[in-house]
Every structure is written in structure tokens, then in C-alpha cells.
Enzyme design. Structure first.
Site, mmCIF file in Angstrom:
data_model
loop_
_atom_site.group_PDB
_atom_site.id
_atom_site.type_symbol
_atom_site.label_atom_id
_atom_site.label_comp_id
_atom_site.label_asym_id
_atom_site.label_seq_id
_atom_site.Cartn_x
_atom_site.Cartn_y
_atom_site.Cartn_z
ATOM 1 N N ASP A 135 0.926 -1.354 -0.036
ATOM 2 C CA ASP A 135 -0.169 -0.279 -0.225
ATOM 3 C C ASP A 135 0.397 1.137 -0.337
ATOM 4 O O ASP A 135 1.199 1.828 0.958
ATOM 5 C CB ASP A 135 -1.161 -0.108 1.522
ATOM 6 C CG ASP A 135 -1.864 1.017 0.977
ATOM 7 O OD1 ASP A 135 -2.135 1.447 0.080
ATOM 8 O OD2 ASP A 135 -2.624 1.199 2.076
ATOM 9 N N ASP A 187 -1.285 4.784 -5.797
ATOM 10 C CA ASP A 187 -2.116 4.603 -4.730
ATOM 11 C C ASP A 187 -1.652 2.714 -4.980
ATOM 12 O O ASP A 187 -2.969 1.994 -5.991
ATOM 13 C CB ASP A 187 -2.982 4.732 -4.025
ATOM 14 C CG ASP A 187 -3.863 3.943 -2.897
ATOM 15 O OD1 ASP A 187 -3.143 2.894 -2.495
ATOM 16 O OD2 ASP A 187 -4.644 4.746 -2.316
#
Ligand SMILES: *[C@@H]1O[C@H](CO)[C@@H](O)[C@H](O)[C@H]1NC(C)=O
Ligand SMILES: *[C@@H]1O[C@H](CO)[C@@H](O)[C@H](O)[C@H]1NC(C)=O
Ligand SMILES: *[C@@H]1O[C@H](CO)[C@@H](O)[C@H](O)[C@H]1NC(C)=O
Ligand SMILES: *[C@@H]1O[C@H](CO)[C@@H](O)[C@H](O)[C@H]1NC(C)=O
Ligand SMILES: *[C@@H]1O[C@H](CO)[C@@H](O)[C@H](O)[C@H]1NC(C)=O
Ligand SMILES: *[C@@H]1O[C@H](CO)[C@@H](O)[C@H](O)[C@H]1NC(C)=O
Length: 393
Positions: A67, A271
Site C-alpha cells: 500500500d 496508490d
């Protein structure tokens, strides 16, 4: 021993004026001391990517979602009553069985870096991800542990005293049976794995997300060679790039984000924890119009009914839509996408766009990143893209 020095030094850097102190004043401190590079395996599972590391002594496997959109590293920990942890295939990490687990007091600098609160003198955290129906959540104790990585030499490499969250109350978004054990935050904040490893990886990491199967994330080392394009990296709460336009076939749509959107440098962040690329609603609807005009097939708008988000453009695969060429124009870097970066097969008969409109954030999602080697250089402030077949064989 050298590794221990690394981490003590990393903490100093973090606690003083990271990153300028570490990178500018002492660039050579640990160079050449250890030519092996840290690596880890990345595995594609149901729309997300999980990274395989080991934690503790003796080491226990963890599979955290990769992440770049968040900072904290956390994993589900014992004790955890069934109702407070989500299902994972690997056994839960038990801090009582590890000789290198150290809890952190509320008053230590590690708590200032990663914790949000205090409970009976212990540093605790609480992190929420996503929103609404797709939200997930973790809370527990902030502690330090040894993480074990793979390496370019094939030997395991240890990183001691990494600040992490030992999660005792966690939930996962429904419909994502990812089999993960937590999250590996790779963001730019000081609690992230990247910031904590900064000195030993010289502020560099690169990953290559496969369409399926597994691949490798490298810590340290740069992306070079023919076909590499680079764009300035702007570090705020996330890793931001500057999107100038998107071309669909021969039509170029300038990215002029309006209203509350940040116009100019650093208008989109990368992301890996989100699937679709999120664009402002009006820009997305202009893009969709251009696409549907170019694709000679009957579009199907899939309504998912999430407030503030657009429908998703889909086609029946049996109508054999011919996809136009799409290029993402970042500042100084044209990233030419493949059909599989633009549309994703979501069932046997449906393929859906990797773009979505929404007026919260502008995000470069993971479908668009697959089959690119993407390198971050935090010292030089660049992100590089190189078209690559990512899956390990
Ligand atoms: C779940 O994780 C285990 C490791 O704990 C792995 O061996 C297995 O292949 C994973 N299953 C899926 C469906 O990804
Ligand atoms: C910290 O804990 C207190 C007491 O449990 C709570 O009222 C407060 O909202 C918490 N703060 C944060 C930032 O979580
Ligand atoms: C676990 O977290 C949920 C969501 O914040 C909260 O409602 C619940 O009270 C927590 N449970 C415990 C035992 O702390
Ligand atoms: C969308 O297209 C219209 C008509 O071409 C144009 O006036 C408008 O500026 C575009 N909006 C965005 C956000 O690109
Ligand atoms: C796709 O087209 C086929 C053949 O025309 C049809 O049987 C199927 O129901 C369609 N699927 C969807 C999701 O529209
Ligand atoms: C999607 O499905 C079509 C038809 O089955 C196939 O040709 C195509 O390769 C698939 N795309 C991806 C990215 O898997």
C-alpha cells in the site's frame, strides 16, 4: 551488527529532520557496507497485491497488502477473538512467542511517529482505510520487531526494530477474500516501511505488479535502461505526480481540474491499494464520452451506487470492442498503456474500465500500474516507469 546500526541511525534521522538530515548530510555513511538488496515477493490476490515478509524471532510469515497509499505496517496479532480478526490462512503472529518483540511506551519517539493514543501507558493505534462499504479497519499496539526480507543474494536479510502495529481488532472490507494478514504501508510518512528503511535503501524502491501470479519488490536500486520515462515526484501526505493530459486515440484531453482540486504540480497520487484510477467527475465524464465514441460496441454502465462515485463503463466481451490506444501524460513522461491497463475482465462476459469518476481524490490505481516496473527515488524526487512483463515464472 551492521543492520542494528542501520536502524538506530534510521530512528535518529526520523526523529530529527527526516529526510534531509539522512540523505543530504550523510549520503555515504552506509554505502558499500552491504551490496545485497532487500527484496520481497508480491502476490496478486483478488484485485489486491500482498507482500510476503517474515516477522519476529523465530520468523513467522506475514502477507500484508502492498500500500503506497498509507504508512503504517500492521499485522493481525494474538490474542484476537474470532469476531475481532478477519480470516487469514497463515497463523496469527503471537508477540509472546517472539524474542525480538518490544512494546513501545506512550512517551517514546516511536509512539510519536506511529501512535495515535495511549492506553495504560502503552502506545496504541487505530487506522481506517477506504470508506463506507469498502472500508477496513485495524487497531492495536504499536511495537517494534525484526522483519525478514529476501535479498538479491538469495540469503534472508533482517531489518531490526521496525515500528509496526500489532492488530488486535481488525476488519476487512467485505467481498475481498484476499487472505492477507495486514498492511505494508509504503507511503512517505515517517512510520512507513520506506521511511524506516530510508538509509539502508538510499531512499529507493521499485515494484512490478503482475496481472496474475507473483513478482518482486526491490528496496534500493534504480529503474534504468531503454524505454524508461521519469516524472517529478512531489511528496506530501502521499506520492504525488503531475498529470497533464490523457490521450485516447488521437484525442488529447487536457487535465484541468477545477473547483476544490489542486491545479498544477502534484495533482494525482499513486496508490497500489486501490484498483481503479480515480479522476474528477467532469473530467471522467469527458473521457468516457471520447472512449464510447471511439469504441464501436454498445456500452453498459454498471451502477455500483456508491455516493460521490460515477458509474463504471463496461462492455460485453462478446461484442468484441476494439480498444483505442491510451496514453497517460505525466509531466515529462508519457506512459503508453496496454488494453489490460484500461479495461479489466470482471467476469466471463464483462469487461470494465479502469477509470472511475469521483470528487474526493485523484488517484493512479493499480490496474493501470500492472506490467510496469515503477521506481521511486525519494532523494532525486522522481518516479520512473518501464514497460515490463512483471510475473515471475
Ligand atoms: C493464502 O495464503 C497462503 C499462505 O498462508 C498461501 O499458501 C495460499 O496460496 C493463499 N491462498 C490464496 C487463495 O491466495
Ligand atoms: C484516544 O482515547 C481516548 C479514550 O479512549 C478517546 O476518547 C480519544 O478519542 C482517542 N483519540 C484518538 C485520536 O484515537
Ligand atoms: C473493535 O473495533 C470496533 C470498530 O471501531 C469497535 O466498535 C469495537 O468496540 C472494538 N472492540 C473492542 C473489543 O475494542
Ligand atoms: C469537458 O468538456 C467540455 C466540453 O468540451 C469542456 O468545456 C470542459 O472544460 C471539460 N471539462 C474538463 C474538466 O475537462
Ligand atoms: C453478453 O452477450 C451475450 C451474447 O449476446 C449474452 O448472452 C450475454 O447475456 C451478455 N452479457 C451481458 C452481461 O450483457
Ligand atoms: C479478457 O477476455 C478476453 C476474451 O476472453 C481475452 O481475449 C482477453 O485476453 C482477456 N483480457 C485479460 C486482460 O485477461
Amino acid at each position: 551488527m551492521a543492520l542494528k546500526t542501520f536502524s538506530t541511525y534510521a530512528f535518529l534521522c526520523l526523529s530529527i529532520i527526516w529526510p534531509s538530515f539522512c540523505t543530504k548530510e550523510n549520503p555515504k555513511l552506509f554505502q558499500d557496507e552491504n551490496p545485497k538488496l532487500f527484496q520481497a515477493e508480491i502476490i496478486f490476490v483478488h484485485g489486491i497485491y500482498v507482500m510476503h515478509l517474515s516477522i519476529g524471532s523465530p520468523p513467522v510469515d506475514i502477507y500484508g497488502s502492498v500500500d503506497t497509499g498509507s504508512d503504517l505496517v500492521w499485522t493481525q496479532c494474538e490474542p484476537c477473538p474470532q469476531s475481532q480478526c478477519f480470516r487469514q490462512e497463515a497463523p496469527l503472529f503471537d508477540p509472546k512467542k517472539s524474542s525480538t518483540y518490544n512494546s513501545i511506551s506512550c512517551f517514546s519517539f516511536q509512539c510519536v511517529i506511529a501512535g495515535t493514543n495511549c492506553s495504560e501507558g502503552d502506545c496504541i493505534y487505530s487506522s481506517a482505510y477506504g470508506r463506507g462499504l469498502h472500508g477496513s479497519f485495524s487497531s492495536g499496539n504499536i511495537a517494534t520487531e525484526t522483519l525478514t526480507f529476501g535479498s538479491t543474494s538469495g540469503q534472508p536479510l533482517e531489518m531490526p526494530k521496525i515500528i509496526f502495529g500489532c492488530g488486535h481488532n481488525n476488519s476487512e472490507s467485505p467481498n475481498t477474500p484476499s487472505n492477507r494478514t495486514g498492511t505494508i504501508g509504503l507511503g512517505p510518512g515517517s512510520s512507513s516501511l520506506i521511511s524506516q528503511m530510508a538509509t539502508s535503501i538510499a531512499g529507493k524502491f521499485s515494484y512490478c505488479l503482475p496481472h496474475q501470479g507473483s513478482s518482486t519488490i526491490n528496496f534500493g536500486g534504480i529503474v534504468a535502461g531503454a524505454g524508461v520515462v521519469s516524472t517529478p515526484l512531489i511528496i506530501r501526505d502521499h506520492y504525488y505526480l503531475t498529470l497533464e493530459a490523457i490521450s485516447v486515440g488521437n484525442q488529447r484531453l487536457e487535465f484541468v481540474s477545477g473547483g476544490k482540486y489542486f491545479i498544477g504540480a502534484g495533482n494525482i497520487f499513486v496508490d497500489t491499494g486501490v484498483q481503479r484510477t480515480l479522476l474528477p467527475l467532469e473530467y471522467h465524464s469527458n473521457l468516457t464520452l471520447v472512449m464510447t465514441n471511439m469504441i464501436r460496441a454498445q456500452p453498459i454502465e454498471i451502477k455500483i451506487g456508491e455516493p460521490g462515485l460515477s458509474d463504471i463503463l463496461c462492455y460485453n466481451i462478446s461484442s468484441q470492442p476494439e480498444l483505442p490506444e491510451v496514453t497517460i501524460h505525466f509531466k515529462g513522461a508519457d506512459v503508453k498503456l496496454s488494453p489490460s491497463n484500461i479495461f479489466q475482465n470482471i467476469s466471463d462476459d464483462l469487461m470494465c474500465s479502469a477509470f472511475r469518476g469521483g470528487d474526493v481524490n485523484t488517484i493512479y490505481g493499480n490496474i493501470m500500474q500492472t506490467n510496469f516496473l515503477i521506481g521511486y527515488d525519494i532523494e532525486q524526487r522522481t518516479v520512473s516507469f518501464k514497460s515490463t512483463h512483471c510475473a515471475n515464472n
